[in-house]
Design a protein around this motif. Structure first.
Motif, mmCIF file in Angstrom:
data_model
loop_
_atom_site.group_PDB
_atom_site.id
_atom_site.type_symbol
_atom_site.label_atom_id
_atom_site.label_comp_id
_atom_site.label_asym_id
_atom_site.label_seq_id
_atom_site.Cartn_x
_atom_site.Cartn_y
_atom_site.Cartn_z
ATOM 1 N N LEU A 163 -14.711 -1.690 11.514
ATOM 2 C CA LEU A 163 -13.474 -0.961 11.295
ATOM 3 C C LEU A 163 -12.289 -1.883 11.035
ATOM 4 N N ARG A 164 -12.550 -3.146 10.774
ATOM 5 C CA ARG A 164 -11.471 -4.101 10.511
ATOM 6 C C ARG A 164 -10.829 -3.777 9.155
ATOM 7 N N LEU A 165 -9.520 -3.564 9.180
ATOM 8 C CA LEU A 165 -8.784 -3.285 7.960
ATOM 9 C C LEU A 165 -7.944 -4.503 7.600
ATOM 10 N N SER A 166 -8.018 -4.937 6.378
ATOM 11 C CA SER A 166 -7.224 -6.076 5.953
ATOM 12 C C SER A 166 -6.903 -5.942 4.486
ATOM 13 N N GLY A 167 -6.004 -6.780 4.020
ATOM 14 C CA GLY A 167 -5.707 -6.821 2.600
ATOM 15 C C GLY A 167 -4.469 -6.049 2.237
ATOM 16 N N PRO A 168 -3.905 -6.355 1.065
ATOM 17 C CA PRO A 168 -2.665 -5.712 0.633
ATOM 18 C C PRO A 168 -2.803 -4.213 0.394
ATOM 19 N N LEU A 169 -3.995 -3.761 -0.042
ATOM 20 C CA LEU A 169 -4.162 -2.332 -0.299
ATOM 21 C C LEU A 169 -4.064 -1.522 0.991
ATOM 22 N N ALA A 170 -4.705 -2.026 2.049
ATOM 23 C CA ALA A 170 -4.608 -1.347 3.343
ATOM 24 C C ALA A 170 -3.161 -1.339 3.833
ATOM 25 N N ALA A 171 -2.470 -2.439 3.621
ATOM 26 C CA ALA A 171 -1.072 -2.517 4.033
ATOM 27 C C ALA A 171 -0.219 -1.509 3.267
ATOM 28 N N CYS A 172 -0.516 -1.316 1.988
ATOM 29 C CA CYS A 172 0.214 -0.337 1.180
ATOM 30 C C CYS A 172 0.004 1.077 1.698
ATOM 31 N N TYR A 173 -1.242 1.415 2.017
ATOM 32 C CA TYR A 173 -1.527 2.749 2.545
ATOM 33 C C TYR A 173 -0.848 2.957 3.895
ATOM 34 N N ALA A 174 -0.883 1.940 4.746
ATOM 35 C CA ALA A 174 -0.238 2.046 6.056
ATOM 36 C C ALA A 174 1.273 2.200 5.903
ATOM 37 N N ALA A 175 1.863 1.436 4.983
ATOM 38 C CA ALA A 175 3.304 1.520 4.765
ATOM 39 C C ALA A 175 3.687 2.885 4.189
ATOM 40 N N ALA A 176 2.857 3.407 3.287
ATOM 41 C CA ALA A 176 3.125 4.728 2.706
ATOM 42 C C ALA A 176 3.089 5.801 3.780
ATOM 43 N N TRP A 177 2.091 5.715 4.683
ATOM 44 C CA TRP A 177 2.011 6.692 5.778
ATOM 45 C C TRP A 177 3.237 6.608 6.671
ATOM 46 N N LEU A 178 3.584 5.396 7.078
ATOM 47 C CA LEU A 178 4.710 5.211 7.993
ATOM 48 C C LEU A 178 6.018 5.668 7.345
ATOM 49 N N GLY A 179 6.225 5.308 6.074
ATOM 50 C CA GLY A 179 7.449 5.701 5.392
ATOM 51 C C GLY A 179 7.569 7.201 5.221
ATOM 52 N N PHE A 180 6.449 7.855 4.866
ATOM 53 C CA PHE A 180 6.479 9.303 4.658
ATOM 54 C C PHE A 180 6.766 10.037 5.967
ATOM 55 N N VAL A 181 6.114 9.603 7.043
ATOM 56 C CA VAL A 181 6.353 10.232 8.348
ATOM 57 C C VAL A 181 7.801 10.021 8.782
#
Length: 235
Positions: free
Chosen positions: A108-126
């Protein structure tokens, strides 16, 4: 053509017809037809994936979607939260299926710029939604949207069909969430929500199904080669 293949084809056609009728009813304002067809969509799609050889857990994910579809249209606030929980359970099923098919290499290790983009999109939208949501909806919406984002991200590794389904799911539920926050809605908002939702469930479920049926046909060694080919097509 085998009996199972014929059954799958009939059920997929029925899903397409039901979806068209439901969307037409939304545009026409035919409330009774909308309420009758909406709960029928996901059971028919679940029947299709089972007939096409998918694992039962995929059908369970879709049936949780049916539970959410049914409860959300009641208009009751408490049942709305239960319906959101039903959708969340469906995403847990999707995540289990996606993980089994290599969505998270190395666990379940998440890494890389794509994962960071999805996490940032979730956080920003919320963060944008938070002030405009009712207090009792803030945490449920944040938790559900996190599961949804995880599903969309993990689907990227299973090929373009599953990836498209995950992205459409994000779009559909983002439209729904902006309605909960009383943001300005586009014309015929429910039509667009249901169009993207039905397309999302089909693309995601069929994308997952294809990886499982490919694995059954080719065996362990062939499945490993198939997954390598799928991974090479993703972003």
């Amino acid at each position: 053509m085998s009996t199972a293949a014929r059954t799958a084809r009939v059920l997929l056609g029925a899903f397409a017809v039901l979806t068209a009728v439901h969307l037409g009813a939304l545009l026409a304002g035919a409330t009774t037809v909308v309420h009758l067809t909406k709960p029928a969509l996901m059971p028919v799609l679940a029947g299709y994936v089972l007939a096409a050889g998918a694992p039962r857990l995929l059908a369970v994910a879709l049936l949780f979607g049916c539970g959410g579809d049914t409860l959300l249209q009641t208009g009751d606030d408490a049942l709305f939260l239960v319906g959101m929980g039903s959708f969340a359970a469906g995403h847990v099923c999707y995540l289990v299926l996606l993980t089994r098919r290599g969505a998270f290499p190395g666990g379940l290790r998440l890494s890389g710029p794509l994962a960071a983009c999805y996490a940032a999109a979730w956080l920003g939208f919320v963060a944008l939604l938070w002030p405009d949501l009712a207090a009792d909806l803030r945490l449920p919406v944040a938790a559900y949207s996190l599961l949804l984002t995880a599903t969309a991200f993990s689907a990227l590794r299973l090929g373009p069909r599953a990836a498209l389904g995950g992205l459409l799911f994000l779009l559909s539920d983002s439209l729904l969430a902006t309605g909960l926050a009383h943001w300005q809605q586009p014309p015929a908002a429910q039509f667009w929500v249901m169009l993207t939702y039905a397309a999302a469930q089909y693309a995601l479920a069929d994308g997952v199904r294809r990886t499982y049926t490919a694995g059954e046909r080719t065996g362990v060694a062939g499945a490993a080669r198939a997954y390598g080919e799928v991974h090479s097509t993703t972003v």
